[in-house]
Design an enzyme around this catalytic site. Structure first.
Site, mmCIF file in Angstrom:
data_model
loop_
_atom_site.group_PDB
_atom_site.id
_atom_site.type_symbol
_atom_site.label_atom_id
_atom_site.label_comp_id
_atom_site.label_asym_id
_atom_site.label_seq_id
_atom_site.Cartn_x
_atom_site.Cartn_y
_atom_site.Cartn_z
ATOM 1 N N GLU A 1 0.713 -9.258 7.076
ATOM 2 C CA GLU A 1 -0.312 -9.168 8.221
ATOM 3 C C GLU A 1 -0.660 -10.507 8.299
ATOM 4 O O GLU A 1 -0.865 -10.744 9.667
ATOM 5 C CB GLU A 1 -1.522 -7.841 8.202
ATOM 6 C CG GLU A 1 -0.577 -6.567 8.062
ATOM 7 C CD GLU A 1 -0.552 -6.015 6.437
ATOM 8 O OE1 GLU A 1 -0.796 -4.729 6.028
ATOM 9 O OE2 GLU A 1 -0.147 -7.119 5.706
ATOM 10 N N CYS B 1 -6.479 -7.840 4.895
ATOM 11 C CA CYS B 1 -5.895 -7.673 6.158
ATOM 12 C C CYS B 1 -6.246 -7.033 7.198
ATOM 13 O O CYS B 1 -6.506 -7.263 8.435
ATOM 14 C CB CYS B 1 -4.312 -7.129 5.995
ATOM 15 S SG CYS B 1 -3.267 -8.182 4.760
#
Length: 162
Positions: free
Chosen positions: A68, A99
C-alpha cells in the site's frame, strides 16, 4: 462479501472493484515471485491506475515498503500531490496500522480490500485505525473483494515457508 460503507454498492461498482482487485492480485504475484509476502495494491483515480505496489520489504531493505505504501508513493508522484482525495486504494489484504494511517494522511476517498488480516488488520480485525471516531478523515470501506484468492495466496506462501 463484507460491505463496511454506508453507501450502497452497485453492481457496476462491484464489477469495477473486482477488476481493480485483479490488478492488485497481479501485483501480489510479483511480490511472491520476489520471495516477499504476497500482498499487492493499486491506487485508482478517475478510472485509471495511478499507483501500483507490492511488498518490497526484503528487496528494498525497508520496513515501510508494504504494498500500500509503495502504491501510495507512486500515485503521489504520478499525480504531483501528496493528497489523493479523489482516489481509491485497492489492497489484497486488510491494511496494517501503518498502511491504514498512510491512506488516512493521503485522504484516500475509498479503501477496498480482499481478505481480513486477523493478526495485524487495522480496519476492523485487530485495530480500528480507518474511520476511528477521533479522526477528521473518514473513508468508504469495502472488504471481502476476491478475499478467497487473496487469502489463499498468503496462506500458501506461509505453508511453503514452514
Amino acid at each position: 462479501m463484507q460491505l463496511l460503507s454506508a453507501d450502497k454498492s452497485t453492481a457496476e461498482e462491484s464489477s469495477s472493484d473486482e477488476l481493480w482487485m485483479e490488478e492488485a492480485l497481479r501485483c501480489a504475484q510479483r511480490a511472491l515471485e520476489a520471495g516477499e509476502v504476497p500482498v499487492g495494491a493499486v491506487v485508482v483515480c478517475n478510472g485509471r491506475v495511478v499507483g501500483r505496489g507490492w511488498n518490497r520489504n526484503l528487496t528494498d531493505f525497508d520496513p515501510s515498503a508494504h504494498a500500500e505504501i509503495v502504491a501510495l508513493r507512486e500515485a503521489g508522484q504520478n499525480l504531483g500531490n501528496h493528497r489523493l482525495g479523489g482516489c481509491e486504494l485497492f489492497a489484497t489484504i486488510e491494511p496494517c496500522a501503518m498502511c491504514a494511517g498512510a491512506a488516512i494522511h493521503a485522504r484516500v476517498r475509498r479503501l477496498v480490500y480482499g481478505a481480513d488480516d486477523p493478526k495485524a488488520g487495522a480496519v476492523h480485525s485487530v485495530l480500528q485505525v480507518v474511520n476511528h471516531p477521533s479522526l477528521n478523515h473518514q473513508m468508504e470501506i469495502r472488504g471481502g473483494v476476491l478475499a478467497g484468492r487473496a487469502a489463499e495466496m498468503v496462506q500458501e506462501f506461509f505453508r511453503k515457508r514452514r
